[in-house]
Design an enzyme around this catalytic site. Structure first.
Site, PDB file in Angstrom:
ATOM      1  N   PHE A  15       0.829  -1.197   0.000  1.00  0.00           N
ATOM      2  CA  PHE A  15       0.000   0.000   0.000  1.00  0.00           C
ATOM      3  C   PHE A  15       0.865   1.248   0.000  1.00  0.00           C
ATOM      4  CE2 PHE A  15      -3.612  -2.562   1.449  1.00  0.00           C
ATOM      5  CZ  PHE A  15      -4.705  -1.879   0.907  1.00  0.00           C
ATOM      6  N   ASP A  16       0.441   2.233  -0.790  1.00  0.00           N
ATOM      7  CA  ASP A  16       0.905   3.595  -0.630  1.00  0.00           C
ATOM      8  C   ASP A  16       0.164   4.171   0.584  1.00  0.00           C
ATOM      9  OD1 ASP A  16       2.041   6.156  -1.342  1.00  0.00           O
ATOM     10  OD2 ASP A  16       0.080   6.676  -2.195  1.00  0.00           O
TER      11      ASP A  16
END
Length: 223
Positions: A15-16
């Site tokens: 995930f960003d």
């Protein structure tokens, strides 16, 4: 080259952070304004400062504020000092449903990694503040001096740490909101699902395997 037809079940999800899990633009823009003021520089309108959100901050000082390398390094020091003083609260506004999704993925037993261009120290504080740091097997961000800040370098380091933990990397996916996520993850053959609620434009989704418009759609893609 990015695989064209990957599919769940994913062996690991990256995930960003900014623009994907959290809406951190107000906090980042506020610090940028104060940084530029402290350096005696003109402060662009908030709409212009949004260009800083997502890419490495050092790049923003060079490309958006038109600073030379020495000036950008000085600005980064001021910015980091403000971030340390402010704490994580200003960067911890969560998009509705994202905390629940992260927890659901963790409870489903799918390994998670954070790969953000945000300072790793600051990113860790944000996740701790939100109470989801223990959902992530790896939390990887930029180094304090930004020698590791490009998304491809952050993803590379995240993958290295995951390998050290013997996480299965045979079917990866990354979730992000900017072209930097698509390009940085794609550099390592990791496909990207783009979220529409972040800071990117539709043109930045070129190369992504999917674009989702809601957390429910993202959940369907991941679980």
């Amino acid at each position: 080259m990015t695989r064209q037809h990957p599919t769940k079940p994913w062996s690991c999800i990256l995930f960003d952070l900014d623009g994907t899990i959290t809406d951190s633009a107000p906090g980042i823009i506020g610090r940028l304004s104060r940084t530029l003021e402290a350096l005696g520089r003109p402060v662009p309108l908030p709409a212009e400062l949004v260009a800083f959100v997502g890419p490495p901050i050092l790049d923003g000082f060079r490309d958006v504020a038109d600073m030379n390398p020495q000036e950008a390094a000085e600005a980064l020091q001021v910015y980091r000092g403000l971030a340390a003083t402010d704490g994580p609260q200003g960067d911890a506004t969560v998009y509705p449903g994202m905390l629940g999704l992260v927890k659901a993925i963790h409870e489903a037993g799918v390994p998670l990694a954070l790969a953000t261009s945000k300072s790793e120290v600051q990113a860790t504080r944000v996740l701790e503040h939100l109470g989801i740091d223990d959902c992530f097997d790896v939390i990887c961000g930029s180094s304090e001096d930004e020698t590791r800040s490009a998304k491809k370098d952050v993803v590379e380091e995240a993958l290295r740490r995951l390998r050290e933990q013997e996480v299965d990397l045979s079917n990866l996916v990354m979730v992000g909101d900017r072209e930097h996520d698509v390009e940085g993850a794609g550099h390592h053959g990791v496909p990207v699902i783009m979220v529409e609620w972040g800071y990117g434009s539709p043109a930045e989704a070129v190369g992504a395997i999917a674009v989702v418009h809601s957390v429910e759609q993202l959940r369907d893609k991941l679980l």
